[in-house]
Enzyme design. Structure first.
Site, PDB file in Angstrom:
ATOM      1  N   ASP A   1       0.859  -1.175   0.000  1.00 24.53           N
ATOM      2  CA  ASP A   1       0.000   0.000   0.000  1.00 24.53           C
ATOM      3  C   ASP A   1       0.902   1.234   0.000  1.00 24.53           C
ATOM      4  OD1 ASP A   1      -1.813   2.011   0.331  1.00 24.53           O
ATOM      5  OD2 ASP A   1      -2.689   1.244   2.196  1.00 24.53           O
ATOM      6  N   LEU A   2       1.013   1.869  -1.160  1.00 25.11           N
ATOM      7  CA  LEU A   2       1.916   3.016  -1.272  1.00 25.11           C
ATOM      8  C   LEU A   2       1.456   4.215  -0.457  1.00 25.11           C
ATOM      9  CD1 LEU A   2       2.988   2.876  -5.016  1.00 25.11           C
ATOM     10  CD2 LEU A   2       4.516   2.934  -3.040  1.00 25.11           C
ATOM     11  N   LYS A   3       0.203   4.189  -0.009  1.00 30.41           N
ATOM     12  CA  LYS A   3      -0.291   5.300   0.809  1.00 30.41           C
ATOM     13  C   LYS A   3      -0.054   5.061   2.298  1.00 30.41           C
ATOM     14  CE  LYS A   3      -3.738   6.767  -2.560  1.00 30.41           C
ATOM     15  NZ  LYS A   3      -5.181   7.051  -2.831  1.00 30.41           N
TER      16      LYS A   3
ATOM     17  N   ARG B   1       4.281  12.159  -5.787  1.00 34.96           N
ATOM     18  CA  ARG B   1       3.486  12.380  -4.571  1.00 34.96           C
ATOM     19  C   ARG B   1       3.455  11.134  -3.697  1.00 34.96           C
ATOM     20  NH1 ARG B   1       0.103  15.088  -8.255  1.00 34.96           N
ATOM     21  NH2 ARG B   1      -1.457  13.410  -8.253  1.00 34.96           N
TER      22      ARG B   1
ATOM     23  N   GLY C   1      -7.363  10.200 -20.498  1.00 31.61           N
ATOM     24  CA  GLY C   1      -7.522   9.844 -21.906  1.00 31.61           C
ATOM     25  C   GLY C   1      -7.495   8.341 -22.058  1.00 31.61           C
ATOM     26  N   HIS C   2      -7.847   7.885 -23.242  1.00 38.30           N
ATOM     27  CA  HIS C   2      -7.754   6.468 -23.565  1.00 38.30           C
ATOM     28  C   HIS C   2      -7.222   6.338 -24.980  1.00 38.30           C
ATOM     29  CE1 HIS C   2      -9.272   4.476 -20.034  1.00 38.30           C
ATOM     30  NE2 HIS C   2     -10.282   5.331 -19.956  1.00 38.30           N
ATOM     31  N   ASP C   3      -6.979   5.092 -25.392  1.00 41.01           N
ATOM     32  CA  ASP C   3      -6.416   4.804 -26.705  1.00 41.01           C
ATOM     33  C   ASP C   3      -7.051   5.650 -27.803  1.00 41.01           C
ATOM     34  OD1 ASP C   3      -5.061   2.305 -28.475  1.00 41.01           O
ATOM     35  OD2 ASP C   3      -6.829   3.193 -29.373  1.00 41.01           O
TER      36      ASP C   3
ATOM     37  N   TYR D   1      -5.851   9.248 -27.944  1.00 32.40           N
ATOM     38  CA  TYR D   1      -4.474   9.447 -28.394  1.00 32.40           C
ATOM     39  C   TYR D   1      -4.330   9.268 -29.904  1.00 32.40           C
ATOM     40  CZ  TYR D   1      -4.255   8.353 -23.419  1.00 32.40           C
ATOM     41  OH  TYR D   1      -4.507   8.302 -22.063  1.00 32.40           O
TER      42      TYR D   1
ATOM     43  N   ASP E   1      -2.556   1.975 -27.492  1.00 32.36           N
ATOM     44  CA  ASP E   1      -2.071   1.438 -26.219  1.00 32.36           C
ATOM     45  C   ASP E   1      -0.858   0.531 -26.378  1.00 32.36           C
ATOM     46  OD1 ASP E   1      -3.944   2.748 -24.702  1.00 32.36           O
ATOM     47  OD2 ASP E   1      -5.210   1.003 -24.346  1.00 32.36           O
TER      48      ASP E   1
END
Length: 384
Positions: free
Chosen positions: A70-72, A101, A135-137, A140, A166
């Protein structure tokens, strides 16, 4: 005695990769590295990514191992940095600034391991007006001009599967980038660095040849009007009598001559060199294909250089005789899937393990990488 992890399984055997769990092109890039023999440790978050399929069926996590962090949590970043200290490559797919962050951005990681290659997978890149946006494929490939080339003239662009953006423009460029950077890091005087792999950059780069043709006047900037975009009657798909399709692509004259002869239209086909008659030619070809089934036409063109092939579905493809002979698809753990590619004569690759289940490999990774701290978590001890 050699352990399972020390036995060579591809040209990247011995390369260690930390993958910060995400979705889409990042996991696919890490899978490719794992397929090629790298020891990829995926850092999954407790509770999962919140989107995606059942982890047991997620083939993009094959050949990997997983730990839960858990990076938080207060100790989360330190546990990841312990892995980073022993890694060659890190891959993350967060929006710009998120890894920083969380305490695992490039500065923190390179301070811990100056030789590290830090691969960043995003759609828009690390800078520019759209960098912080979602955004998604489709987003882009839209702005790069790629989407504008796909479809029929006078109709909306055809939405493709997310392969061009992607995976081709994203994952593959990230893999090329981190391997090139790893080569640099391992040369005398070399050092680690950050690889900014943006799908918009890769998708644009894929069209380099098309831009050259556009500049030379041999490509029209509208879809369905060119040699390779479906505008040409001898480079496209045609329906057969049973509602299936054949793909046609005899661009070279000598192949085209075989095509029209085998199709049975050699004496009635309009001149292919005259684009003003392409509509006529398309009609003749289409009408002829409708007289037989896909299987019948496949038999007609089998073993020739006419550049004609049946359009197969995803479930049909593994049974095609050529693909079956090459074992292009394999079965592992009851799942049929594409085999690792490309192939190597001295360091063969294979599917060695199924999708890594979140946290299932914590003890093994802690031992093999000598990072005992990842066995414990101040927030969720019972998960590890």
């Amino acid at each position: 005695m050699a352990t399972a992890r020390s036995v060579p399984h591809g040209p990247l055997t011995g390369v260690r990769v930390v993958e910060l769990a995400g979705i889409g092109p990042g996991p696919f890039a890490a899978m490719l590295l794992a397929d090629l023999g790298a020891d990829v440790v995926r850092v999954d978050r407790p509770g999962g990514a919140g989107i995606g399929i059942d982890p047991a069926l997620d083939l993009t996590n094959r050949n990997k191992r997983s730990v839960l962090v858990d990076l938080k949590a207060a100790d989360g970043p330190a546990r990841v940095l312990d892995l980073v200290e022993r890694a060659d490559i890190l891959i993350e797919g967060y929006r710009p600034g998120v890894a920083e962050r969380l305490g695992v951005g490039p500065d923190a990681c390179l301070a811990r391991n100056p030789q590290l290659v830090y691969g960043r997978m995003t759609g828009w890149g690390q800078d520019g007006p759209l960098a912080p946006r979602a955004g998604h494929d489709i987003s882009y490939i839209a702005v790069t001009g790629t989407l504008s080339m796909i479809g029929k003239p006078g109709e909306p662009p055809t939405v493709p599967a997310n392969l061009v953006g992607d995976y081709a423009g994203g994952s593959l460029y990230l893999v090329v980038g981190v391997l090139a950077a790893l080569q640099h890091a391992r040369t005398p005087g070399g050092a680690g660095q950050v690889v900014d792999a943006a799908i918009v950059d890769g998708a644009a780069h894929l069209a380099t040849m098309i831009h050259g043709m556009l500049g030379a006047g041999s490509w029209q900037d509208r879809r369905g009007s060119n040699l390779l975009d479906g505008g040409c009657p001898f480079y496209g798909t045609y329906e057969t009598a049973d509602g299936q399709y054949m793909a046609v692509g005899p661009l070279e004259q000598r192949f085209y001559e075989q095509f029209v002869t085998l199709l049975g239209i050699a004496d009635k086909a309009p001149d292919r060199a005259d684009p003003t008659r392409w509509g006529e030619l398309r009609t003749v070809v289409a009408e002829r294909f409708l007289t037989r089934t896909r299987a019948e036409w496949t038999e007609v063109f089998e073993g020739t250089d006419a550049c004609v092939a049946p359009v197969l579905s995803l479930r049909e493809a593994p049974h095609h005789p050529h693909l079956a002979a090459r074992s292009t698809f394999v079965e592992h753990g009851g799942l049929t899937q594409p085999a690792p590619a490309p192939r190597f004569s001295a360091t063969p690759v294979s599917v060695r393990s199924g999708p890594a289940l979140p946290g299932a490999d914590t003890d093994d990774v802690a031992r093999d990488w000598d990072v005992p701290a990842i066995r414990t978590s101040s927030t969720d001890d019972n998960r590890l």
